[in-house]
Motif scaffolding. Structure first.
Motif, mmCIF file in Angstrom:
data_model
loop_
_atom_site.group_PDB
_atom_site.id
_atom_site.type_symbol
_atom_site.label_atom_id
_atom_site.label_comp_id
_atom_site.label_asym_id
_atom_site.label_seq_id
_atom_site.Cartn_x
_atom_site.Cartn_y
_atom_site.Cartn_z
ATOM 1 N N LEU A 256 -5.989 -9.591 -0.031
ATOM 2 C CA LEU A 256 -7.003 -8.893 -0.832
ATOM 3 C C LEU A 256 -7.791 -9.860 -1.704
ATOM 4 C CD1 LEU A 256 -5.519 -5.440 -1.817
ATOM 5 C CD2 LEU A 256 -7.246 -6.010 -0.133
ATOM 6 N N ARG B 286 -3.371 -5.698 -5.455
ATOM 7 C CA ARG B 286 -4.601 -6.466 -5.687
ATOM 8 C C ARG B 286 -4.359 -7.970 -5.727
ATOM 9 N NH1 ARG B 286 -5.072 -2.217 -9.023
ATOM 10 N NH2 ARG B 286 -4.541 -3.426 -10.881
ATOM 11 N N LEU C 208 -9.731 -2.443 2.078
ATOM 12 C CA LEU C 208 -8.946 -1.380 1.457
ATOM 13 C C LEU C 208 -8.959 -0.105 2.297
ATOM 14 C CD1 LEU C 208 -9.887 -1.911 -2.290
ATOM 15 C CD2 LEU C 208 -7.636 -2.256 -1.228
ATOM 16 N N GLN D 184 0.843 -1.203 0.000
ATOM 17 C CA GLN D 184 0.000 0.000 0.000
ATOM 18 C C GLN D 184 0.876 1.251 0.000
ATOM 19 O OE1 GLN D 184 -3.405 0.340 -0.250
ATOM 20 N NE2 GLN D 184 -3.058 2.523 -0.327
#
Length: 121
Positions: A86, A81, A99, A21
């Motif tokens: 995720l 992703r 998220l 991230q």
């Protein structure tokens, strides 16, 4: 050693996911910072009202650099992703919540404190 960030979600946020991230946020910042720099440069170079086309038309080198930065952003997003947490969140139907928590965790982590904030905040 793998550590995780606890959340109210049924999935933990491991450090490697938070690092991904951070990569997405940094790549996003790089795209935005560059676009703003080009805008500012072109405004200064073509200030007259009749030079609107010149202000809005990027040079090939500017577009190439933007495209390179955008590709890095897309790659960072694809890696994020593809992370198993995720993927699992998608299966469970809780990806948006994960998220949100992931972004919150990344922005509150020590690495976020060391990096500059958003380009236009």
């Amino acid at each position: 050693m793998l550590t995780t960030t606890a959340t109210l979600l049924p999935l933990a946020l491991p450090d490697d996911l938070i690092a991904l991230q951070h990569r997405v946020l940094a790549a996003d910042r790089a795209v935005g910072d560059f676009a703003l720099a080009v805008r500012d440069h072109r405004r200064a170079a073509y200030p007259a009202p009749h030079q609107a086309v010149q202000r809005c038309t990027w040079a090939a080198a500017e577009q190439d650099e933007f495209d390179r930065r955008w590709a890095a952003y897309e790659q960072a997003g694809a890696a994020l992703r593809a992370h198993p947490v995720l993927v699992r969140a998608r299966v469970l139907g809780i990806e948006p919540q994960v998220l949100r928590e992931l972004r919150r965790a990344a922005l509150s982590s020590p690495a976020a404190a060391a990096s500059p904030g958003p380009a236009c905040g």
